[in-house]
Design a protein around this motif. Structure first.
Motif, PDB file in Angstrom:
ATOM      1  N   HIS A  10       0.811  -1.219   0.000  1.00 38.24           N
ATOM      2  CA  HIS A  10       0.000   0.000   0.000  1.00 38.24           C
ATOM      3  C   HIS A  10       0.848   1.276   0.000  1.00 38.24           C
ATOM      4  CE1 HIS A  10       0.569  -0.389   4.406  1.00 38.24           C
ATOM      5  NE2 HIS A  10       0.477   0.927   4.394  1.00 38.24           N
ATOM      6  N   LEU A  11       2.107   1.186   0.385  1.00 39.07           N
ATOM      7  CA  LEU A  11       2.988   2.354   0.362  1.00 39.07           C
ATOM      8  C   LEU A  11       3.431   2.732  -1.048  1.00 39.07           C
ATOM      9  CD1 LEU A  11       5.323   1.600   3.387  1.00 39.07           C
ATOM     10  CD2 LEU A  11       3.409   3.205   3.297  1.00 39.07           C
ATOM     11  N   VAL A  12       3.488   1.761  -1.946  1.00 42.54           N
ATOM     12  CA  VAL A  12       4.023   2.008  -3.285  1.00 42.54           C
ATOM     13  C   VAL A  12       3.013   1.768  -4.407  1.00 42.54           C
ATOM     14  CG1 VAL A  12       6.415   1.577  -2.615  1.00 42.54           C
ATOM     15  CG2 VAL A  12       5.006  -0.330  -3.387  1.00 42.54           C
ATOM     16  N   SER A  13       1.818   1.296  -4.082  1.00 38.42           N
ATOM     17  CA  SER A  13       0.851   0.985  -5.135  1.00 38.42           C
ATOM     18  C   SER A  13       0.453   2.259  -5.883  1.00 38.42           C
ATOM     19  CB  SER A  13      -0.390   0.298  -4.570  1.00 38.42           C
ATOM     20  OG  SER A  13      -1.181   1.186  -3.841  1.00 38.42           O
ATOM     21  N   GLY A  14       0.414   2.149  -7.183  1.00 42.34           N
ATOM     22  CA  GLY A  14       0.029   3.270  -8.023  1.00 42.34           C
ATOM     23  C   GLY A  14       1.119   4.303  -8.268  1.00 42.34           C
ATOM     24  N   ALA A  15       2.291   4.114  -7.694  1.00 39.30           N
ATOM     25  CA  ALA A  15       3.378   5.084  -7.863  1.00 39.30           C
ATOM     26  C   ALA A  15       3.956   5.005  -9.266  1.00 39.30           C
ATOM     27  CB  ALA A  15       4.486   4.832  -6.840  1.00 39.30           C
TER      28      ALA A  15
END
Length: 64
Positions: free
Chosen positions: A13-18
């Motif tokens: 969830h920290l890097v999703s969609g980045a």
């Protein structure tokens, strides 16, 4: 870090969609990371930072 070659395992969830992922190391350096794998069900991702040998945390289940 979980490996000297620059592997990192953060929460997904920290890097999703980045579009870009920048990692800030303890010595203050910023490095670009590449997403290698992601799994939303376990909330884990595997990132890779190119470069030299890095200090890392050894995860060894047999050492307990």
């Amino acid at each position: 870090m979980v490996a000297a070659d620059g592997l990192i395992v953060p929460s997904f969830h920290l890097v999703s969609g980045a579009r870009e992922i920048t990692v800030l190391s303890a010595d203050g350096q910023r490095r670009q990371a590449k997403m290698l794998r992601e799994d939303s069900k376990t909330d884990l991702a595997i990132l890779k930072i190119p470069g030299e040998k890095f200090p890392f945390l050894r995860i060894d289940p047999d050492s307990a």
